[in-house]
Scaffold this active site. Structure first.
Site, short mmCIF file in Angstrom:
data_model
loop_
_atom_site.label_atom_id
_atom_site.label_comp_id
_atom_site.label_asym_id
_atom_site.label_seq_id
_atom_site.Cartn_x
_atom_site.Cartn_y
_atom_site.Cartn_z
N LYS A 123 -29.53 30.97 -5.84
CA LYS A 123 -28.00 29.45 -5.79
C LYS A 123 -27.76 29.52 -4.35
CE LYS A 123 -28.60 30.48 -11.07
NZ LYS A 123 -28.29 31.47 -11.79
N GLN A 172 -23.96 36.40 -12.46
CA GLN A 172 -25.23 36.65 -13.51
C GLN A 172 -25.43 36.81 -14.11
OE1 GLN A 172 -28.05 34.75 -12.15
NE2 GLN A 172 -29.63 35.16 -13.38
N ASP A 182 -22.03 26.96 -15.94
CA ASP A 182 -23.81 27.28 -16.17
C ASP A 182 -23.35 26.79 -17.94
OD1 ASP A 182 -25.29 28.95 -15.06
OD2 ASP A 182 -24.47 30.76 -14.99
#
Ligand code: NAD
Length: 293
Positions: free
Chosen positions: A52, A96, A119
């Site tokens: 990412k 994460q 997200d």
């Protein structure tokens, strides 16, 4: 049979995002910035976060990687999120997953400012998605929608079957495919671990999305001839003959299923790359909203 090449689509999306970022920088604006929080040193999580960050750099975004030890307490993670929420130079925040046991994933998700929720896991984003309001779409389903659009795979009126009902993949995927939007308007069946007649349902699918996390679970006898198959699964399966000691497997037995399909995503090289494209697109969107540009 068409191979839905995630590399190709992700490259096209990234090119557009880079062009937009170049213009911002040329006009003296700051770059969009993504902050990523990584707790512990899980191999897969390390890989995802590194990828990412690398992808951000490739298109001219800046990134901020915050690392915590596996034993960090929940309050410290929440404190860091509060700091990032208050930092005007940070447009998007991701934590994460999975997190170690002592940290509540739900609390962490809800601590992120919905305006920075790139997200798309915050209940506010999920609620807006359900109601068809503009929101951050979870990156994986978002990436899959981009893929359907790129290859102009008509979905209207089709029967889509989604295996898996997680908040990050299956559930939002089912909502998007059933929504009255381009590349939506499907009749959707969502299956899960308590679905008794899974094979019969899968055989009715014009579009089959496998997101259950069981390597090579979907076999040829579960797939209708000519179906579109989207394989979301990513599982590391131990393999001594592989350089890293494991191989990445999807949820679909590609070799036997692919010849029966009209289109299929490979693993690796399919949905995984699109997930990053979705995240980058959300980050630019957050930047635009947060800066008013
Ligand atoms: P999850 O474990 O949260 O959810 C799995 C879902 O599958 C559950 O809803 C469960 O009910 C269902 N399920 C499990 N076994 C089943 C069975 N035998 N029959 C029917 N349904 C069953 O997983 P997740 O986070 O949604 O991820 C699913 C897979 O997708 C994993 O392999 C994950 O690594 C992968 N993933 C890939 C990407 C990507 O970028 N490609 C992104 C996120 C997740």
């Amino acid at each position: 049979m068409l191979i839905l090449d995630g590399k190709l689509v992700a490259a096209a999306v990234k090119e557009t995002l880079k062009a937009e970022t170049d213009i911002l920088l040329k006009n003296g604006k700051r770059a969009p910035q993504l902050a990523a929080i990584l707790v512990g040193s899980n191999g897969a999580s390390e890989t995802y976060v590194a990828s990412k960050v690398k992808n951000c750099e490739e298109i001219g975004f800046t990134s901020l990687l915050v690392r915590f030890d596996e034993t960090i307490d929940e309050a410290s993670v929440l404190q860091k999120i509060a700091e990032l929420n208050a930092d005007d130079s940070v447009d998007g925040i991701l934590v994460q997953l999975p997190l170690p046991k002592q940290i509540s994933e739900q609390k962490v998700i809800e601590a992120i400012d919905p305006r920075k929720d790139v997200d798309g896991f915050h209940p506010s984003s999920a609620g807006k998605l359900v109601q068809g309001l503009p929101s951050f779409i979870p990156a994986t389903p978002y990436g899959i929608m981009m893929m359907l659009e790129f290859f102009k795979l008509e979905t209207k009126g089709k029967h889509a079957v989604v295996i898996g009902r997680s908040n990050i993949v299956g559930r939002p995927m089912s909502i998007l495919l059933s929504s009255n939007i381009p590349y939506g308007n499907c009749t959707v069946t969502i299956c899960h671990s308590h679905t008794p007649n899974l094979k019969e349902i899968c055989l009715q699918a014009d579009i089959l999305v496998a997101a259950l996390g069981r390597p090579e679970f979907v076999k040829a006898d579960m797939v209708k001839s000519g179906a579109i198959v989207i394989d979301v699964g990513i599982t590391r399966v131990a393999d001594e003959t592989a350089k890293k000691g494991f191989r990445i497997k999807g949820d679909v037995d590609y070799n036997e299923v692919a010849p029966k399909t009209s289109a299929i995503t490979p693993v690796p090289g399919g949905v995984g790359l699109m997930t990053i494209a979705g995240l980058l697109k959300n980050t630019l969107q957050a930047y635009k909203t947060n800066t008013g540009i």
